[in-house]
Design an enzyme around this catalytic site. Structure first.
Site, PDB file in Angstrom:
ATOM      1  N   TYR A 194      14.135 -25.861 -27.207  1.00  0.00           N
ATOM      2  CA  TYR A 194      13.479 -25.988 -26.007  1.00  0.00           C
ATOM      3  C   TYR A 194      11.902 -26.386 -26.053  1.00  0.00           C
ATOM      4  O   TYR A 194      11.433 -26.665 -25.153  1.00  0.00           O
ATOM      5  CB  TYR A 194      13.799 -24.768 -25.226  1.00  0.00           C
ATOM      6  CG  TYR A 194      15.050 -24.419 -24.927  1.00  0.00           C
ATOM      7  CD1 TYR A 194      15.867 -25.173 -24.121  1.00  0.00           C
ATOM      8  CD2 TYR A 194      15.968 -23.474 -25.588  1.00  0.00           C
ATOM      9  CE1 TYR A 194      17.154 -24.986 -23.831  1.00  0.00           C
ATOM     10  CE2 TYR A 194      17.059 -23.284 -25.468  1.00  0.00           C
ATOM     11  CZ  TYR A 194      17.723 -23.903 -24.575  1.00  0.00           C
ATOM     12  OH  TYR A 194      19.101 -23.807 -24.338  1.00  0.00           O
ATOM     13  N   HIS A 246      18.940 -31.051 -17.964  1.00  0.00           N
ATOM     14  CA  HIS A 246      19.257 -30.211 -19.134  1.00  0.00           C
ATOM     15  C   HIS A 246      18.302 -30.663 -20.289  1.00  0.00           C
ATOM     16  O   HIS A 246      18.134 -31.709 -20.652  1.00  0.00           O
ATOM     17  CB  HIS A 246      20.689 -30.143 -19.708  1.00  0.00           C
ATOM     18  CG  HIS A 246      21.739 -29.530 -18.855  1.00  0.00           C
ATOM     19  ND1 HIS A 246      21.575 -28.044 -18.504  1.00  0.00           N
ATOM     20  CD2 HIS A 246      22.498 -30.172 -18.295  1.00  0.00           C
ATOM     21  CE1 HIS A 246      22.632 -27.990 -17.789  1.00  0.00           C
ATOM     22  NE2 HIS A 246      23.130 -29.216 -17.383  1.00  0.00           N
TER      23      HIS A 246
END
Length: 137
Positions: A22, A97
């Site tokens: 991330y 996402h």
């Protein structure tokens, strides 16, 4: 133009959580850059780890905003209730996402919310949010 960003569970930990997947930037820091990139767009941000709060927020803004960028996190793969909330509102929702969910664990390959959304952006990191704003423009 009003565009909302709604992030789901564990996305409050961006910048700290699994940086290999991330990245190292918090969403709040990224959001400031996104607002500067699109100064003529009214961008709002909401994050919750609680499914019902996300649904309530969709209901609150889902008849007045021009677009919603939704990163439902883990609820993407499990929540019929979020899918129903997206279907119930007028505002189009774009699924976002940060990671490529199709390159991860098998259980992440199926999105319960995708059929109710206008499209999906995944695997492009935080840039996916900027691309989502550009889509609505």
């Amino acid at each position: 133009m009003q565009i909302a960003i709604i992030n789901g569970p564990n996305l409050n930990l961006l910048g700290k959580r699994e940086p290999g997947i991330y990245g190292n930037e918090s969403f709040e820091s990224y959001f400031e850059k996104l607002k500067a990139q699109y100064p003529d767009v009214q961008l709002t941000y909401f994050q919750s780890n609680i499914e019902g709060e996300m649904i309530n927020h969709l209901h609150e803004i889902g008849f007045s905003y021009d677009g919603i960028l939704l990163n439902a996190g883990g609820y993407t793969h499990t929540s019929v209730a979020l899918r129903d909330a997206i279907s119930a509102i007028k505002t189009p929702v774009l699924e976002i996402h940060i990671s490529n969910i199709h390159a991860r664990e098998e259980f992440r390959h199926k999105s319960m919310i995708a059929p109710a959304c206008v499209g999906s952006i995944c695997g492009l990191g935080m840039k996916g949010y900027a691309l989502g704003v550009a889509y609505f423009l």
